[in-house]
Write an enzyme that holds these catalytic residues in place. Sequence first.
Site, mmCIF file in Angstrom:
data_model
loop_
_atom_site.group_PDB
_atom_site.id
_atom_site.type_symbol
_atom_site.label_atom_id
_atom_site.label_comp_id
_atom_site.label_asym_id
_atom_site.label_seq_id
_atom_site.Cartn_x
_atom_site.Cartn_y
_atom_site.Cartn_z
ATOM 1 N N TYR A 122 30.863 48.249 49.272
ATOM 2 C CA TYR A 122 31.058 49.319 48.286
ATOM 3 C C TYR A 122 30.210 50.526 48.642
ATOM 4 O O TYR A 122 29.075 50.380 49.123
ATOM 5 C CB TYR A 122 30.623 48.842 46.895
ATOM 6 C CG TYR A 122 31.606 47.969 46.183
ATOM 7 C CD1 TYR A 122 32.655 48.524 45.439
ATOM 8 C CD2 TYR A 122 31.483 46.588 46.228
ATOM 9 C CE1 TYR A 122 33.545 47.712 44.762
ATOM 10 C CE2 TYR A 122 32.383 45.776 45.546
ATOM 11 C CZ TYR A 122 33.406 46.342 44.817
ATOM 12 O OH TYR A 122 34.285 45.543 44.142
ATOM 13 N N TYR A 131 33.657 39.866 49.442
ATOM 14 C CA TYR A 131 32.235 40.104 49.715
ATOM 15 C C TYR A 131 31.370 39.096 48.970
ATOM 16 O O TYR A 131 31.759 38.567 47.936
ATOM 17 C CB TYR A 131 31.833 41.540 49.380
ATOM 18 C CG TYR A 131 31.832 41.881 47.908
ATOM 19 C CD1 TYR A 131 30.710 41.658 47.116
ATOM 20 C CD2 TYR A 131 32.953 42.436 47.322
ATOM 21 C CE1 TYR A 131 30.719 41.977 45.775
ATOM 22 C CE2 TYR A 131 32.971 42.754 45.978
ATOM 23 C CZ TYR A 131 31.852 42.519 45.211
ATOM 24 O OH TYR A 131 31.872 42.826 43.881
ATOM 25 N N ARG A 149 33.355 36.989 46.253
ATOM 26 C CA ARG A 149 34.465 37.507 45.448
ATOM 27 C C ARG A 149 35.740 37.508 46.285
ATOM 28 O O ARG A 149 35.722 37.848 47.459
ATOM 29 C CB ARG A 149 34.189 38.959 44.991
ATOM 30 C CG ARG A 149 33.012 39.201 44.053
ATOM 31 C CD ARG A 149 33.041 38.395 42.772
ATOM 32 N NE ARG A 149 34.340 38.211 42.151
ATOM 33 C CZ ARG A 149 34.999 39.129 41.426
ATOM 34 N NH1 ARG A 149 34.486 40.314 41.226
ATOM 35 N NH2 ARG A 149 36.170 38.852 40.890
ATOM 36 N N HIS A 172 39.661 42.232 45.699
ATOM 37 C CA HIS A 172 40.092 42.673 44.376
ATOM 38 C C HIS A 172 39.952 44.183 44.231
ATOM 39 O O HIS A 172 39.164 44.815 44.940
ATOM 40 C CB HIS A 172 39.294 41.972 43.262
ATOM 41 C CG HIS A 172 37.833 42.312 43.269
ATOM 42 N ND1 HIS A 172 36.941 41.707 44.111
ATOM 43 C CD2 HIS A 172 37.112 43.211 42.557
ATOM 44 C CE1 HIS A 172 35.735 42.202 43.913
ATOM 45 N NE2 HIS A 172 35.808 43.136 42.980
ATOM 46 N N HIS A 227 39.327 46.941 41.028
ATOM 47 C CA HIS A 227 39.011 47.102 39.609
ATOM 48 C C HIS A 227 39.924 48.165 39.000
ATOM 49 O O HIS A 227 40.187 49.186 39.633
ATOM 50 C CB HIS A 227 37.560 47.566 39.425
ATOM 51 C CG HIS A 227 36.529 46.596 39.908
ATOM 52 N ND1 HIS A 227 35.900 45.714 39.065
ATOM 53 C CD2 HIS A 227 36.015 46.368 41.138
ATOM 54 C CE1 HIS A 227 35.025 44.996 39.762
ATOM 55 N NE2 HIS A 227 35.076 45.375 41.022
#
Lengths: 248, 204
Positions: free
Chosen positions: A114, A153, A163, A166, A168
Amino acid sequence: MSPAKTTPPSGGFIPRDRDWQPDALTPGYKTSIKRSPQAALLSFPSSLSEETSPVFGHGLLGALDSDLIHNYAQPGESAIGPRIIVYGRVLDEMGRGVPGALLEFWQANAGGRYRHKKESYLAALDPNFGGCGRTITAEDGSYEFRTIQPGPYPWPNGMNDWRPAHIHFSVFGHGFAQRLITQMYFEGDPHIPLCPIVGILKSQDAVDALTAVLDMHRTVPMDSRAYKFDIVLRGRRQTYFENREDGM
Amino acid sequence: MVQKLDYLRESPSQTAGPYVHIGCTPNFTGIDIYSGDLGTVMKTGPVQGKEIVIKGIVFDGTGTPLRDAMIEIWQPDAAGLFASANETRGAADPNFTGWGRSPGDMTTGEFTFDTVKPGAVPWADGRTQAPHITAWIVARGINIGLHTRIYFEDEAEANAADPILSRIEHQNRIQTLLAKREGDGVYRFDIHLQGPTETIFFDI
């Protein structure tokens, strides 16, 4: 004031199904332990404060807001990763399209990294990928955007928790009671059944409702694959008995 | 077999996670794709009514400030009208959006809203609700956004007649919904997610 202005458009919002929505306290997802209320929620029918919501016009949007492949890239460059189109409709519980709904989305890059000050995962940043986008649904509630498929990640929950890939989503409907944040997963990802955050969902139906399906019909040959993801917001009742004396 | 109800089910909620800022307040985390962060400006010109500032911190069950929450508020203007497409009672103040969004400070967790004192809004049966602001809290560890309401401690008479506040059984918890005066036009509204001073959250 015209008669149309004095007639409420419809009734209050249908209560949220708390047996379907996740609980606040889900110990497998450790952070929820100290961030979950212990007292019961206080239930009240919605009023104008929850039945109204801000309006976001299409004028808000920049030309590349819904193109994450290019909206942070240098001129002539593009983000690295599997190119995909994500599309679907925002519907209410009656199946009606929700037009004018603002969708904001954010995600990691293809390596699971991120772009955030507090993120320290060793996977590299992509200099041409920011990770956020937004759009507003059309008259029939439809939307689409382009991005790269995010990578899984690791995160500090259990000793080896990862995770699933995905994206959000943050969604505004027509009433603040509809406000929703959720996550979209990808069909076939083996991390889905292993994830403690997915694990807060109460049924396989709920997991499936957040899992986008590969759509080869919408896939653009030699360019981008496509995933379909519909989002359902709370619906509103009809107005019968709204003005009865006891008000409840 | 009886007929089936063919309603759809609301999409399940998931946590906003620790990086909610990337999507909702990207400039706050250094991503400058948009010209500014939505919800940081509620007043787009001279506004009607009393201008106020609301500050607060969200605390977890150990008393630690959340430094990764996002708080949104939604409220009417000083006349009690919403800047909403489904406001049918009249035109709201054109210089007031009614909607604010604030990430907590990354070090202290404090959020701030530069807004106006809301006017009163009717309840469905025609009674008057006390002035209040709808607040919604999301963060890492919060699986579904928490709704609460910000009322004002200096509106005692209106609060006593409010259809919701007057129906709460645990009257000793009402103070968790009252913004406390810190100075002229400055209010503090801390939010406690858990424990003995837990804020009242609504299923509304």
